[in-house]
Design an enzyme around this catalytic site. Structure first.
Site, PDB file in Angstrom:
ATOM      1  N   GLY A   6      -5.883  -6.765   0.198  1.00 27.10           N
ATOM      2  CA  GLY A   6      -6.443  -5.797   1.137  1.00 27.10           C
ATOM      3  C   GLY A   6      -5.544  -4.583   1.228  1.00 27.10           C
ATOM      4  O   GLY A   6      -4.899  -4.190   0.248  1.00 27.10           O
ATOM      5  N   GLU A   7      -5.522  -3.956   2.390  1.00 24.45           N
ATOM      6  CA  GLU A   7      -4.688  -2.773   2.669  1.00 24.45           C
ATOM      7  C   GLU A   7      -5.131  -1.534   1.894  1.00 24.45           C
ATOM      8  O   GLU A   7      -4.521  -0.486   2.032  1.00 24.45           O
ATOM      9  CB  GLU A   7      -3.202  -3.033   2.359  1.00 24.45           C
ATOM     10  CG  GLU A   7      -2.566  -4.173   3.097  1.00 24.45           C
ATOM     11  CD  GLU A   7      -1.116  -4.412   2.676  1.00 24.45           C
ATOM     12  OE1 GLU A   7      -0.562  -3.589   1.909  1.00 24.45           O
ATOM     13  OE2 GLU A   7      -0.542  -5.426   3.112  1.00 24.45           O
ATOM     14  N   GLY A   8      -6.139  -1.637   1.036  1.00 22.08           N
ATOM     15  CA  GLY A   8      -6.491  -0.535   0.150  1.00 22.08           C
ATOM     16  C   GLY A   8      -5.782  -0.602  -1.185  1.00 22.08           C
ATOM     17  O   GLY A   8      -5.900   0.324  -2.003  1.00 22.08           O
ATOM     18  N   ILE A  68       0.826  -1.210   0.000  1.00 24.01           N
ATOM     19  CA  ILE A  68       0.000   0.000   0.000  1.00 24.01           C
ATOM     20  C   ILE A  68       0.860   1.260   0.000  1.00 24.01           C
ATOM     21  O   ILE A  68       0.470   2.273  -0.590  1.00 24.01           O
ATOM     22  CB  ILE A  68      -1.001   0.009   1.184  1.00 24.01           C
ATOM     23  CG1 ILE A  68      -1.972   1.187   1.053  1.00 24.01           C
ATOM     24  CG2 ILE A  68      -0.277   0.036   2.520  1.00 24.01           C
ATOM     25  CD1 ILE A  68      -2.729   1.262  -0.247  1.00 24.01           C
TER      26      ILE A  68
END
Length: 338
Positions: free
Chosen positions: A304-306, A104
């Site tokens: 995930g994590e954006g 990210i």
């Protein structure tokens, strides 16, 4: 709105859904019709530019203040063996985020987003949802408020992500409780678990639904009983963004699961959201269909994590650049189609 002091406060905010600026939408649409291209030839880029204009309240939207927030939390249900990683990895990854070493960090930098990393009580995991509510009312309100606090009215676009070992299990439970269906239809391999761990995940979701389902009579109760601190924080951030008319680019399965209880109760809740991507997590396709959202990209990501939203933000940048920088037929002295 950057704090939810009571359930009534949360419900009042949820019941107050601002609409986009329809005059800005009309003006942006008119500009698109004047640009030197056949009508509709830029496809979804045109739709994105008009969407951004409506939520920013200006016919020529900008992407100068792009904010990414990654929330982290730990989950009691991880003790059921539902993840390929130990719970200690949550804190270790937060340290990696802060050191700039995670995916990210690279992808937020590439799309020009300011990144906030927000761990929430990592030394105090939620309760195991197979035997108790994940959070107390006070803890859920605090997590919602932590999420809401990252939102500022001058943001051009927000996206949120998460880190929390075991968090695809509560995410699956949130989806099943919000939209129905079996535990197995919403439960996937998450961090890459084997068949035995997948069976444990599915069983954990089934137990959680059986225990909490009769009490899940509102979006707040679904979140607090079946969610997690980082999940509630994402919901709080996305709700606060709506209240400030800040457009939101959604990330993957867990991010979308965070708003499933709100969107199931009020389908128009997602009007200020664009689905950044469709992850390879089993339930995400089904969840996006339930939310009524068409993802911008599908790259088989599941980190995930954006990260998916960060990649999709490049498409939003392209849409805004074309809308802003192209010449009109009149400016370029190009004959318009008859």
């Amino acid at each position: 709105m950057n704090r939810f002091t009571s359930i009534a406060d949360f419900n009042a905010a949820f019941g107050n859904m601002p609409q986009p600026d329809f005059a800005a939408i009309e003006a942006a649409s008119a500009r698109q019709a004047e640009l030197t291209k056949p009508a509709g030839s830029l496809g979804r880029l045109e739709e994105i530019a008009i969407f951004m204009a409506g939520w920013q309240g200006r016919p020529r939207p900008k992407l100068e203040r792009l904010k990414a927030a990654v929330f982290a939390g730990n989950h009691g249900v991880a003790a059921q063996g539902v993840s390929a990683f130990p719970i200690e990895v949550t804190a270790q990854m937060v340290a990696n985020f802060r050191a700039g070493g995670a995916a990210i960090n690279a992808l937020a930098g590439a799309c020009g987003a300011e990144l906030a990393v927000v761990p929430i009580d990592l030394d105090r995991p939620t309760e195991d949802i197979t035997s108790d509510a994940a959070m107390s009312e006070a803890d859920c309100l605090e997590a919602l408020s932590i999420g809401a606090s990252v939102v500022k009215p001058d943001m051009d676009l927000l996206f949120v992500g998460e880190m929390g070992i075991g968090n695809t299990t509560p995410a699956s439970a949130l989806c099943a409780q919000s939209y129905g269906g079996s535990a197995s239809s919403w439960t996937g391999r998450g961090s890459g678990v084997d068949d035995a761990a997948l069976a444990r995940k599915t069983q954990a979701v089934e137990q959680a639904l059986a225990l909490h389902g009769p009490h899940c009579d509102s979006p707040f109760e679904i979140l607090r009983r079946l969610g997690g601190r980082e999940i509630a924080a994402m919901a709080g951030a996305i709700l606060a963004a709506r209240l400030e008319r800040v457009p939101v680019l959604l990330d993957g399965f867990i991010c979308c699961a965070a708003i499933a209880p709100l969107a199931a109760a009020l389908p128009q809740f997602t009007d200020h959201c664009i689905a950044g991507h469709c992850s390879s997590e089993a339930g995400h396709v089904r969840l996006l269909e339930a939310l009524g959202l068409d993802p911008l990209i599908q790259l088989n990501m599941r980190l995930g994590e954006g990260t998916g939203a960060a990649v999709a933000a490049q498409i939003v940048r392209s849409a805004i650049a074309a809308h802003e920088s192209m010449a009109t037929f009149a400016e370029a002295v190009v004959a318009q189609p008859s």
